[in-house]
Design a protein around this motif. Structure first.
Motif, PDB file in Angstrom:
ATOM      1  N   GLU A 233       4.109   2.785  -1.996  1.00 51.76           N
ATOM      2  CA  GLU A 233       3.274   1.888  -1.181  1.00 51.76           C
ATOM      3  C   GLU A 233       4.114   0.944  -0.340  1.00 51.76           C
ATOM      4  O   GLU A 233       3.823   0.706   0.843  1.00 51.76           O
ATOM      5  CB  GLU A 233       2.344   1.091  -2.103  1.00 51.76           C
ATOM      6  N   SER A 234       5.154   0.392  -0.917  1.00 52.44           N
ATOM      7  CA  SER A 234       5.997  -0.559  -0.188  1.00 52.44           C
ATOM      8  C   SER A 234       6.708   0.118   0.976  1.00 52.44           C
ATOM      9  O   SER A 234       6.789  -0.426   2.091  1.00 52.44           O
ATOM     10  CB  SER A 234       7.019  -1.175  -1.151  1.00 52.44           C
ATOM     11  N   SER A 253       0.618  -4.559   2.218  1.00 50.44           N
ATOM     12  CA  SER A 253       0.387  -3.524   1.215  1.00 50.44           C
ATOM     13  C   SER A 253      -0.882  -3.838   0.437  1.00 50.44           C
ATOM     14  O   SER A 253      -1.298  -5.001   0.322  1.00 50.44           O
ATOM     15  CB  SER A 253       1.574  -3.431   0.261  1.00 50.44           C
ATOM     16  N   THR A 255      -1.309  -3.776  -2.712  1.00 54.04           N
ATOM     17  CA  THR A 255      -0.992  -4.622  -3.875  1.00 54.04           C
ATOM     18  C   THR A 255      -0.904  -6.083  -3.476  1.00 54.04           C
ATOM     19  O   THR A 255      -1.452  -6.960  -4.158  1.00 54.04           O
ATOM     20  CB  THR A 255       0.342  -4.171  -4.503  1.00 54.04           C
ATOM     21  N   ASP A 256      -0.195  -6.348  -2.370  1.00 51.71           N
ATOM     22  CA  ASP A 256      -0.064  -7.738  -1.908  1.00 51.71           C
ATOM     23  C   ASP A 256      -1.417  -8.304  -1.485  1.00 51.71           C
ATOM     24  O   ASP A 256      -1.718  -9.475  -1.741  1.00 51.71           O
ATOM     25  CB  ASP A 256       0.917  -7.820  -0.737  1.00 51.71           C
ATOM     26  N   ALA A 259      -3.317  -9.224  -4.495  1.00 50.39           N
ATOM     27  CA  ALA A 259      -2.771 -10.453  -5.087  1.00 50.39           C
ATOM     28  C   ALA A 259      -3.242 -11.677  -4.316  1.00 50.39           C
ATOM     29  O   ALA A 259      -3.583 -12.703  -4.908  1.00 50.39           O
ATOM     30  CB  ALA A 259      -1.248 -10.388  -5.112  1.00 50.39           C
TER      31      ALA A 259
END
Length: 861
Positions: A233-234, A253, A255-256, A259
């Motif tokens: 993903e990154s 991303s 995930t970020d 978050a």
């Protein structure tokens, strides 16, 4: 000692039930708040997870207002994201799919013509429907019909369609930022978006139509990228970022992004949780008085028993331990029951808060380990701490001296120390609040000082309550004695018999009423100030505005002026005005029409003198800038406060008027001000109706302006109601939360009276023996309850009023019209409520006292 504590709990279970209820309610509030917080946070996370499901990278555009080819603003946004970029991203290795979306807002008109959620445009979502190979959009599952594929079609979420009473095939009227549009409803969908599930609306268009409405052809607000299995993903985010233009877009991303959303959710729910826990703490604090009172009275009644235990060898430590074990057992049982009740409170809290526009999503009840553990710890700790002082008193009972005494008056020295301490605390609190009354801003430091002063004052009054009880109850006793004879006199003497007990019982009620009174006085004063601000200097019957920031077309006032029944329609707009180092706001209007729609008090000059290049200024602005009639100024006018680079123009001051909200700092012609506004449109139109023609004019005005769902046509009453809406909502919510403390206080009055009846069994028997009948006994108990309740009410209302007056100055910076005004009717209602509480709280103890057997009561124990 454990067996002794258990026997005492079972032996006195009837007397402990009210105390258990007080702990139960307080713990229920705490547990309900913690479970509600966890449930809400989980629901928001789930809703966020649904929207981010399968999103490996999110590419978002930075919004910029664009201009059309003619050079004027078209109100649409431009985006750096387009179809070509979406195709480039889709060709990257590891990308499974891309979803380009257009986001906007669309306010609907229901089938009967009324706007849907017109006051909450931020929740009226609109986006594009992206069908896949099967012709369906998996992001918005179809409930009925199909998705929109042509310019004249749209789909709605099923709840909005039901609310607006639309069916498949109906013509739906809506608006985005201008005139009303119509399209055919071809389908309904479901969605997990929390803004929609909490009462908002969702409108779906085909992609090209959405772009025409909110952006420009081929442009998008966001591109959601789904990755193939095993893709980093990154690394994919970095690859996408390389394809983006240097300005106007950002890749994040999944995930970020999750978050970031989780952090935002935590921040949003934490503030609400803290607020609710403050009120839970208040409820528990009130409960402390009841618990301490109950154990003090139990110990007084069991003084012979404790003396015998001491005589046969029980140490002081063992006596203390016995009482604390008893309290802990009570706390455990009440905490468990309170936690169960808290689950019901948590379930009911979401729909209750959503009625205020909180916008909380649906979700299953979430019980984290912290909720039951915290509830148990709080309930047991509060109960044990409240019983600690009575337990020490029990340990001090002399084995021989206590055998001949059932109830002893508090030592004079102890009351003297308490009175001195109470005087010091109250004096310190009053001095701090007097200092607060000189403050004029609600800065955080000032609020902290106000909270400290309020706490000191409340605690000081609580400590002083035994001293204050004697003169106030003696005064009340004169009334009861005069109208109720012997029963009234006995009620007064019973209330004065133990000042500490009376004070503790009344203090529980006093705390709740002090806070409610403070809120009422402050809220009522703020409502009057905001009502004055909303209609200050306004003679118009209606104010016409647009729900969006775009404003009204420049010919709107002319259209309204032609409506039958309209006497005058004044166009209003505004711009920043900078002259002689002073910044102000200048209002542009038609002076002749404005003179009919507003009430201006001119100190010099008149409205007739205003014309091109000639303005009037308010008396405040004239004093600040040193202006007088006849002065010529070089003024910079621009949107908002951005006047630094604005060109200067000469204006002549021809009048000075008393400042009102409708006219701001200066008043000029529409042609002088309109070119310097951001949107080049009107902010509102003030409408004055012909005598007797105001009724029903709203519909005609809406029709003349195209009847867009975005239009707001409000009377003065509606303006006041809308302006006060937030304060009213907060006050109602606060009343509900503080109501828990009042309920606990009522339980305290019932508990004290019931235990007092048991304590005075022989006395009541003697009164019956010498001729006082059962109705007289009931009346005595009722009057005692009323006297105690009124004592608490007088203390609470007086303290709350003082705190509201002292803290009122903190609102001056945001509400210049604020001044403390006492709502006498509401304060009278609180006194009547205290009277009712006294009567109701005495029903069970009075019946119990009246049913005592006279002969058994006077027998020595």
């Amino acid at each position: 000692m454990l067996r002794t504590a258990l026997r005492n709990v079972f032996a006195h279970k009837a007397r402990l039930i009210m105390t258990a209820l007080a702990v139960l309610l307080g713990v229920a509030f705490v547990s309900g708040t913690l479970v509600f917080a966890g449930t809400t946070a989980n629901a928001l996370r789930n809703a966020s997870a649904q929207s981010l499901k399968g999103v490996a990278v999110s590419v978002r555009a930075e919004e910029v207002t664009d201009t059309d080819a003619a050079g004027g603003e078209d109100g649409r946004r431009t985006s750096a994201l387009d179809g070509a970029l979406a195709r480039k991203i889709g060709r990257l290795p590891g990308v499974a799919s891309v979803r380009p979306t257009v986001n906007g807002e669309a306010t609907l008109a229901a089938k009967d013509g009324r706007p849907v959620n017109a006051d909450s445009n931020g929740q009226n979502l609109a986006t594009n429907y992206l069908p896949g190979k099967d012709g369906k959009d998996s992001h918005f599952p179809l409930k009925e019909g199909r998705g929109p594929v042509a310019p004249g079609e749209l789909a709605l979420d099923v709840k909005t369609a039901e609310k607006a009473r639309y069916r498949i095939g109906d013509t739906v009227r809506f608006a985005t930022d201008g005139p009303a549009l119509t399209k055919k409803l071809v389908g309904t969908v479901s969605t997990d978006d929390p803004r929609v599930t909490a009462g908002g609306s969702l409108t779906l268009f085909d992609t090209s139509t959405a772009q025409q409405l909110f952006l420009h052809p081929g442009q998008f607000d966001e591109i959601a990228v789904a990755a193939k299995d095993g893709t980093d993903e990154s690394a994919l985010t970095d690859q996408v970022q390389v394809l983006l233009p240097k300005k106007g877009a950002r890749a994040t991303s999944g995930t970020d992004l999750a978050a970031e959303q989780s952090a935002q959710i935590a921040e949003n729910t934490t503030s609400l949780t803290k607020t609710l826990l403050v009120f839970a703490g208040i409820a528990l604090f009130v409960g402390v008085f009841i618990i301490a009172n109950t154990f003090t009275m139990l110990i007084a009644q069991r003084s012979r028993e404790i003396a015998l235990m001491r005589a046969v060898g029980a140490s002081r430590r063992q006596v203390v331990r016995s009482v604390l074990i008893e309290a802990a057992l009570l706390g455990v049982v009440a905490s468990v029951a309170g936690f169960a009740l808290g689950l019901g409170i948590a379930t009911a809290m979401r729909p209750l808060l959503n009625t205020t526009g909180a916008g909380l999503p649906d979700g299953p009840l979430v019980i984290t380990p912290a909720a039951p553990l915290s509830s148990l710890a709080v309930g047991v700790l509060v109960t044990v701490l409240a019983a600690w002082l009575p337990s020490r008193k029990a340990a001090k009972i002399a084995p021989v001296a206590a055998l001949s005494s059932v109830d002893q008056a508090p030592p004079a020295r102890a009351l003297l120390v308490r009175n001195v301490l109470g005087t010091l605390l109250t004096g310190a609190g009053v001095l701090v609040m007097l200092y607060v009354s000189t403050l004029r801003t609600s800065a955080e430091s000032n609020l902290m000082v106000a909270m400290l002063g309020s706490a000191l004052t409340l605690v000081g009054v609580i400590v002083l309550a035994p001293l204050l009880s004697r003169p106030l109850i003696t005064l009340a006793g004169k009334v009861t004695t005069r109208f109720f004879g012997v029963s009234g006199k006995l009620a007064k003497e019973n209330a004065l018999r133990n000042p500490r007990r009376t004070a503790a019982t009344a203090s529980a009620l006093m705390i709740g009423l002090a806070l409610i009174t403070g809120l009422t006085v402050g809220g009522y004063s703020a409502q009057l100030a905001m009502a004055d601000e909303a209609t200050q200097g306004l003679a118009a019957d209606y104010k016409v505005t647009n729900s969006t920031t775009r404003g009204l077309d420049t010919d709107a006032a002319d259209k309204v002026a032609r409506v039958p029944g309209v006497a005058a329609a004044a166009p209003v707009t505004s711009a920043g005005l900078d002259t002689r180092g002073r910044y102000g706001v200048i209002t542009g209007t038609d002076p002749k029409a404005f003179g009919k729609a507003a009430r201006l008090d001119f100190r010099a000059g008149s409205l007739r003198d205003i014309g091109p290049g000639r303005i009037a200024v308010s008396d405040e602005f004239a004093d600040q800038a040193g202006l007088g009639v006849g002065d010529t100024i070089n003024a910079a006018m621009a949107t908002g406060m951005d006047t630094g680079k604005a060109p200067k123009r000469k204006l002549t001051v021809v009048g000075i008027y008393a400042k009102i909200r409708a006219a701001d700092d200066a008043l000029g012609t529409l042609t002088d001000v309109l070119p310097y506004t951001g949107s080049k449109q009107l902010e509102n139109v003030l409408v004055k109706a012909e005598p007797g023609k105001a009724a029903g004019l709203e519909r005609k005005i809406r029709a003349a302006l195209g009847d867009s769902p975005l239009l707001k046509v409000r009377s003065q009453e509606q303006l006041i109601k809308e302006n006060n809406g937030s304060i009213t909502t907060v006050l109602n919510m606060m009343y509900g939360l503080l109501g828990m403390a009042v309920v606990i206080a009522i339980l305290g009055v019932v508990n004290t009276l019931a235990m007092s009846v048991f304590e005075r069994t022989r006395e009541i028997g003697m009164l019956r023996a010498i001729g006082l009948d059962r109705s007289g006994i009931k009346q005595m108990i009722r009057l005692e309850s009323v006297v105690i309740s009124l004592f608490g009410a007088v203390l609470g209302i007086g303290t709350g009023t003082f705190l509201a007056w002292a803290g009122g100055g903190l609102t001056t910076s945001s509400m210049q019209e604020y001044e403390t005004v006492l709502p006498w009717e509401r304060l009278g209602t609180f006194l009547a409520l205290a009277l009712m509480i006294g009567v109701l709280a005495a029903i069970w103890p009075a019946r119990r006292a009246a049913r005592l057997n006279m002969l058994q009561s006077i027998q020595p124990s």
